[in-house]
Enzyme design. Structure first.
Site, PDB file in Angstrom:
ATOM      1  N   HIS A 190       1.048  -1.163   0.199  1.00 26.58           N
ATOM      2  CA  HIS A 190      -0.052  -0.156  -0.034  1.00 26.58           C
ATOM      3  C   HIS A 190       0.645   1.425   0.412  1.00 26.58           C
ATOM      4  CE1 HIS A 190       1.052  -0.665   4.233  1.00 26.58           C
ATOM      5  NE2 HIS A 190       0.427   0.590   4.692  1.00 26.58           N
TER       6      HIS A 190
ATOM      7  N   HIS B  60       1.516   3.785   1.821  1.00 24.70           N
ATOM      8  CA  HIS B  60       1.901   4.945   2.928  1.00 24.70           C
ATOM      9  C   HIS B  60       3.653   4.641   2.951  1.00 24.70           C
ATOM     10  CE1 HIS B  60      -1.965   3.714   5.691  1.00 24.70           C
ATOM     11  NE2 HIS B  60      -2.038   5.257   4.949  1.00 24.70           N
TER      12      HIS B  60
ATOM     13  N   ASP C 188       5.879   4.601   4.984  1.00 19.98           N
ATOM     14  CA  ASP C 188       6.759   3.882   5.968  1.00 19.98           C
ATOM     15  C   ASP C 188       6.573   2.279   4.952  1.00 19.98           C
ATOM     16  OD1 ASP C 188       3.591   3.699   7.117  1.00 19.98           O
ATOM     17  OD2 ASP C 188       4.621   2.422   8.552  1.00 19.98           O
ATOM     18  N   HIS C 189       5.759   2.191   3.990  1.00 24.90           N
ATOM     19  CA  HIS C 189       6.118   1.304   3.317  1.00 24.90           C
ATOM     20  C   HIS C 189       6.527   1.762   1.846  1.00 24.90           C
ATOM     21  CE1 HIS C 189       3.972  -1.175   6.345  1.00 24.90           C
ATOM     22  NE2 HIS C 189       3.164   0.092   6.353  1.00 24.90           N
TER      23      HIS C 189
ATOM     24  N   HIS D 115      -7.249  -0.179   5.367  1.00 21.61           N
ATOM     25  CA  HIS D 115      -6.611   0.427   5.989  1.00 21.61           C
ATOM     26  C   HIS D 115      -6.490   1.184   5.324  1.00 21.61           C
ATOM     27  CE1 HIS D 115      -2.591   1.024   8.167  1.00 21.61           C
ATOM     28  NE2 HIS D 115      -2.051   1.186   7.023  1.00 21.61           N
TER      29      HIS D 115
ATOM     30  N   ASP E 200      -0.218  -3.647   5.884  1.00 21.60           N
ATOM     31  CA  ASP E 200      -0.739  -3.501   7.716  1.00 21.60           C
ATOM     32  C   ASP E 200      -2.721  -4.217   7.253  1.00 21.60           C
ATOM     33  OD1 ASP E 200       1.427  -1.591   8.012  1.00 21.60           O
ATOM     34  OD2 ASP E 200       0.463  -0.282   7.548  1.00 21.60           O
TER      35      ASP E 200
ATOM     36  N   HIS F  78       4.594  -4.236  10.439  1.00 21.55           N
ATOM     37  CA  HIS F  78       4.631  -3.712  11.841  1.00 21.55           C
ATOM     38  C   HIS F  78       4.832  -4.726  13.170  1.00 21.55           C
ATOM     39  CE1 HIS F  78       4.307   0.212  10.268  1.00 21.55           C
ATOM     40  NE2 HIS F  78       3.312   0.385   9.737  1.00 21.55           N
TER      41      HIS F  78
HETATM   42 FE    FE Z   1       2.606   1.134   7.783  1.00 18.69          FE
HETATM   43 ZN    ZN Z   2       0.136   1.492   7.031  1.00 15.95          ZN
END
Ligand code: FE
Ligand code: ZN
Length: 254
Positions: A57, A59, A61-62, A115, A134, A172
């Site tokens: 996805h 985001h 942090d990915h 998410h 996530d 995570h």
């Molecule tokens: Fe994440």
């Molecule tokens: Zn995420």
């Protein structure tokens, strides 16, 4: 039988990345790109190059390492079609129902909105491994930043239907804090108590609590258990629908 090897490593503060290595061809893939340095370090210690990057996805942090990794390795970047406008650098987009192969093994793509609206997960049936991003966490599930509870519950039902012995890698490690919440609803769940004891022990040794298994999550994760009688009783929702119970459990988690 699958010959793929899986290497999990920590990145950023609490993200986890995974490398998928095919010893026969020497090729390697990564699931998500939380940051360049952590992925590079995991590759370099094994003398691997990156051939494929699978994104779950959009985001930050990915995908933070996506551009760098693509430039350094010339890897093919595969990601969710529904988020193609949000992720720069995708070479190929996929959605549920598409035929996808990784190093000769079939990959099942599932659309798992909730998410984010375009979130996808990757399931490797031969290896028995799910990359849940996530969408699902150990003892938890992703926050609903974009989707509705009904969408997320639909997504989790797809995951619930996979074989129980599936190994599940997630984005995570929130197991202990998720578990403290889960224990509010099922304080007498022995499998949950046992999982928390193991998770706390991992944390005290600074070891990850991941990966998990679907069987373990089915027995302990309240977001997969809206039909569990004890959980319903604690919530005083004995006669509610699974969706309504899931929605309440998600809302109360904050
Ligand atoms: Fe994440
Ligand atoms: Zn995420």
């Amino acid at each position: 039988m699958s010959s793929l090897e899986f290497v999990q490593f920590q990145a950023r503060d609490d993200n986890f990345g995974v490398l998928i290595h095919d010893p026969n061809s020497g090729r390697t893939a990564a699931v998500d790109a939380p940051e360049t340095a952590a992925v590079e370090a995991a590759l370099a210690t094994r003398n691997w190059q990156l051939n494929t990057l699978l994104i779950t996805h959009h985001h930050h942090d990915h995908v933070a390492g996506l551009a760098d990794l693509k430039q350094r390795h010339g890897c093919e970047v595969i990601g969710p079609r529904a988020e193609a406008d949000k992720i720069i650098g995708l070479d190929r987009t996929v959605a549920e129902g598409d035929a996808l192969e990784l190093f000769g093994e079939a990959v099942t793509v599932l659309d798992t909105p909730g998410h984010t609206l375009g979130h996808i997960v990757y399931y490797l049936p031969t290896a028995g491994v799910l990359f849940a991003g996530d969408t699902l966490f150990s003892l938890g599930c992703g926050k609903l930043f974009e989707g509705t509870p009904a969408q997320m519950w639909g997504s989790l039902q797809k995951i619930r239907a996979l074989p129980a012995e599936t190994t599940v890698y997630v984005g995570h490690d929130y197991t202990v804090e998720n578990g403290e919440y889960a224990l509010q609803w099922e304080p007498d769940n022995a499998a949950l108590q046992q999982r928390m004891a193991v998770a706390r022990d991992c944390m005290s040794k600074q070891e990850p609590t991941l990966p998990t298994t679907l069987a373990q999550e089915l027995a302990t994760n309240p977001f997969l258990r809206p039909d569990a009688p004890a959980l319903r009783e604690t919530l005083n929702m004995q006669n509610a629908s699974d969706l309504d119970v899931f929605t309440r459990v998600r809302e109360l988690r904050g």
